[in-house]
Structures are given as C-alpha cells and as structure tokens.
Motif scaffolding. Sequence first.
Motif, short mmCIF file in Angstrom:
data_model
loop_
_atom_site.label_atom_id
_atom_site.label_comp_id
_atom_site.label_asym_id
_atom_site.label_seq_id
_atom_site.Cartn_x
_atom_site.Cartn_y
_atom_site.Cartn_z
N GLN A 610 35.35 42.96 26.14
CA GLN A 610 36.23 43.55 27.15
C GLN A 610 36.26 42.65 28.38
O GLN A 610 35.27 41.96 28.68
N PHE A 612 37.17 42.84 32.57
CA PHE A 612 37.41 43.72 33.70
C PHE A 612 37.73 42.88 34.93
O PHE A 612 37.20 41.77 35.10
N LYS A 618 39.68 47.80 33.41
CA LYS A 618 39.70 47.04 32.16
C LYS A 618 41.09 46.46 31.93
O LYS A 618 42.10 47.17 31.95
#
Length: 662
Positions: A610, A612, A618
């Motif tokens: 992921q 961010f 996100k």
Amino acid sequence: MKNKITKLFLALLALTASNNLHAQDQPMPDYVRNATNIEFLTQFAKEKSLEYETNYNKAVEMARAQNMPISGYNEGRYFSLVGYDQETGKLKYYTTTNNSATKSSLQTANAKSLHANGITGAGMKVGVWDGGVGLPNHLAFSGGRYIVKDNNTGTIEHAAHVAGTVAGGLWTDATTLGFSYDSQVYAYNWGNDTAEMTAAATAQVNPIYVSNHSYGLDFAGSGAPVSIFGQYNAQSRDADLLANNAPYYTMVHSAGNDRNNNFNPGKIAGKDLLSNEKTAKNVVVVAATQGTDDYAGITGVASVTSVGGVPPFISSFSNYGPTDDFRIKPDISAKGVGVKSISNTSVSSVETLDGTSMAAPAVTGVFNLWQGYHNQIFTKYMRSASVRALMAHTARETGPAAGPDFMFGWGLIDAAKGVEIMDEALAGTSLFKEFEITQGTGFEYSFPYNAAEPLVVTIAWNDPAGTVTSQADLDLKKLVNDLDLRLVNTDTNQTYYPWSLTRSWSVAPTSSQIAVRNVDNIRDNIEKIEPQNAIAGNYKIIVTHKGTLQGGRQAYSLIVSGAGGIMPVTDGAVSVENQVLNNLTIYPNPVDTNLTISGDLASIGAANVQIFDLAGKKVKDLNLEFTNSNNTSIDVSSLNSGAYILSIEKNNAKQSYKFIKK
C-alpha cells in the motif's frame, strides 16, 4: 476487568489450600535452576563471606582502639558496625532508615482487593535482612511463619516492624495486617548480607524470590566522601552481579531518609543522595510518600510542594536521586509516613513509624504477592526483569508532570493494577511475555489499537554488572547491554520513544521537564513508552540493541496493554517475513515513474503493498506475488509530486518506507 476463569481458579484454590502451605518445602523449579548461574554464585558467596569476615574483624579492632561503638541507637535509628572502608580507612556503619514517630499501607498500595480475591502469598518464602530480627513468636507470625536464619542476631523494633509490613498475619489487631500475610519470612542480620542473599537465592529447596533491605550507609558516621552519592561503586556492582546471575531474584532497598541533613550541599533540593546498592541497575529502590489513604486527588505540583494547605505527597525526608549517569532512581514509591505494624517488646506489641524503611516492605510484600499469583495462574515464577517491568508499567502517576522522576521514580506502587495486567495476559487482551534477543537480531510485533484506553508498552531486563566509577558525578553510562524500544504507528510512520530523565543537575523537583519522551533512552534497563496523543490504527513494537551484547544474548520482558481486543500471539522470535521486510531496499529515491523493491522477495511470496500520503490517505493498494523474484517495480507515475509511505505487509509482519515522488 478480572478474568472469570482466574476468579474461579482462585476460589477453588482457597477451598482446597492447606492451612500449613507456608511450611511445606518448595524445591527450586528446573527452569529457575537452569537460568541461575549456580557455580559462579556459589564461589561468589564464599568470596564475599570471607571478605566480610576479614574486614569485619579488622573493623572491630579499629573501633575498640578508637573507642567507637559496635552498635547502638541514634535518634531512634539502630546502627551497627559492618566493616571499614579500605580506601578511606574509616569505619563503616549501617543504619535503619526509619524515623521514630496509624494505619497500614495496604490501601495506599491498592492491595486490599488482592486479599479479597485470595491472593495472600501462601507458599511463598520472603527474605528480610535487617540490623537484627523481630520476635519469632509474635502473634502476627503464629504457626512458624517467622524463621530466624542467622544465629548471631538480637531482636530490634525496626526488624519486627519491617517484617510485619511484609507478611504480618491476622491476629487481634487487624490494623497491622501485612501484605503477604500467608508467606513465611526468612530473617537475617545485615552484616554478611551479600553472601547470605546469594545462598538464599540459589537454595535448591525453599529459594527466595524477593528480599527486603530497609537500611543503608550511615553517612554521618562513615567518613565517606560526598562523591559516594549517585556513584556506581563496588557494592553497586556486587548487587548487579548477584541479580544478573540469579535472574529470578529481586532485591528491594529503601531510598534512605537524609534529605533534610544537607549531606550533599552541592546539589539543589536534596538531589543525589543514593549510595551503594541503591545505585545498582537491577535492584528496586523505594521512596516514601505521605500516609494518606486517599491519593486519588494528589496530582501535579501538589505531589512535591505544599499547595493551598495540602502537604506534599512525597515525604519530607525521602532521599532523591538520580544516579550520576542519570538513571531513574528511586524506582518506585510507597507509603512511609505513619505506618503501623508490629514491634518487638512483647508478643502483642505494635508501633507506628515513619521512613523509607516502612515504604520498602510494602513494595516487597506486593512483589511477593505478584510472584505467588503469577505462579498460580501461569505455573511459573517471573524473572526479576518481569517484576520490575510490571512495577513500572502499572505505577500510579505522581510528581509534577507525567512520566518518571528522581523523587517518586515511576510513581506509586499499584498492587491491583499488576494483577489486572496478569489477568489480561491470561485472557489474551494484554501481552506479558519473557523473550530473548540475540546478537545482531531484533524483534517486531504488530497489533491494532482502538484508542479506547491509554496504550502503554514496557520492556525491562537484568543488565550485566557495569564498570565501577571512583570519581564524583561523572556522567558515565553504566548500561552494558543497551536495548532499544520503539513504538511505530505503521499507518502514519510516526515513531514514539521511551521516557528518560533530563540529564541536568539544575532541574528542580517541581519542573515539568524532569523527564522527556522524544529521545533515545541510553541509560536505563527499564524502558516505558506512553505515546502522547496516539490515534487508533495499526502499530508495531520494535526491540533492537546497540553494539555487542555481552554473552551474545539478552533476556528481556515485554508488556503491552490498552490496545483493545485480543493481542496477536507471538513467541518473541523474529519471523522470516520480518527479517526479509527489514532488509528490503527501494530505489530510486526520489523516483520519477517506477519504484523498485529489491531483496529476498521469494521468501515471502504474496504480500499486500500500500502507498499512503503523509496525511495517512491510501493512494494505492496492490497484492503482489514475489515468488522466485528478487526485485519488482511499482508504477508510481500517476502520483502527484511529494512525500509518500510505502507499506509492505505479510502475515503479522509489516514494514514501511518513505520515498519522494518527483
């Protein structure tokens, strides 16, 4: 909230326990024996016993030649000759740390609920070293619960009072009830204490796990230089040698009562008054508080100064630290003013005394209760490091500001909170474990936090003995194995640090800057993190070490509470996933279009990746398959220019990396 299984378990124990459980022999468990350096400590005890005998005999000759006393009383305190200082040639006396002056200290230490739930110390043996002994046949110690282990001892009021606070039992005067009132006390004279403590901690049958030492150097009559205060000397080192080689044994010392005597005029407000064993790393030193039973409203500056007619919560006499290298000493505080306990003048005599001598046995009694309870619910005793971690983790806040200080230590001892943490650990809602870190490795532990309660993380370890310092006030680090604790919000990449004292002698007891939590603690072998303004989210604990570990490994204890929900299970080992994620590299950085991840990716297979932004939003979520690959690339061309956090997660292992998008 107390675990229902534990309550039922204790109820069954109470129904089936024998009245003479305290008299039964308790063999040393195999796990304690295996962790205790019996061979070294046996030789250590012999050397210390011979050293004491030779030194003491010479001291007696010197005292007689100088027409000096061997023992006696001075302003209500008992003192006796214990040897002479070979460096200064001066006689050395120990003195009790009481002040002659209504209630017991059970309520102030929050221990009454333990008794109500059947936690009374049954089956435990606790050591009490003093200038003599109490009355073995006092009604508070009926049934053979007070055993005199020294032949060369007389009875003194102080020894009786201290032992009564630790473990005095139920008799006609219920106001003198001790903390661990179903335990058996082993009573010793203080003269040859190091050798005797070593033997008691290593006994194959009926070993002790906790001992009390409510005495210290009689500085006024010793001729010792002022430099002894705060100094890590030979006696400090001996205490750490014993503690580190007997890792299940905890020594509790009183801080001393000399703050009004101007013994160290070069320091402000009574600072820097701890000496000898009280400056050791692995012992617990106890400060004395006022005798109020209702301390809920005593917070902030009222804890150390008189405000609006309310007296300070710290006693007027209790010695302040810290050590010369600014370690957090004293460690903890307990009621030491107006403490009622038994005396030695008759089998039913009682007395009310003040002093850090009266505070230390409260902590000793709590530790003994904790050890007995831990053994009941987990079928094993705690390492001393676990006892000290639990002490710091659960201490009630005192002092002028949040965090530890050099007056109260970590705060006020809280017996019930310690039991609550053990109950939560049994239920899985807190983590309370004993681990080991080896050379060149680290440990990571990930968990979610719901922000419903304060999050607290603590580690503690028994540190190897340090190098003796002979000069005054040298800020020389005494920590040998320097472990590091960090708490990271893996959603925002914010790192939280443990508490540590501000390293300045000019800091006043009323200052709000006595301790800070924004730097690395390189001094203490207890590290506690209380993250300020922590938000709900995903967190990770990281335990690492600096430099070379003496012996190539270091045992430590970890406590995590307040996270909310069931804590993930861990054995303290570094997982393959953690090792891989800790050793990945990302490049180029700054990046334009493709960010490359390089490392042993084949060992972790599929992983969640992921990205961010720094606000925690996100912006990318990928499931990547790393099988048979050592590198992979992520297209970040669509991202706006700025800073981002790349998060890679596999099972419970998670690592974050910061990168810049051009």
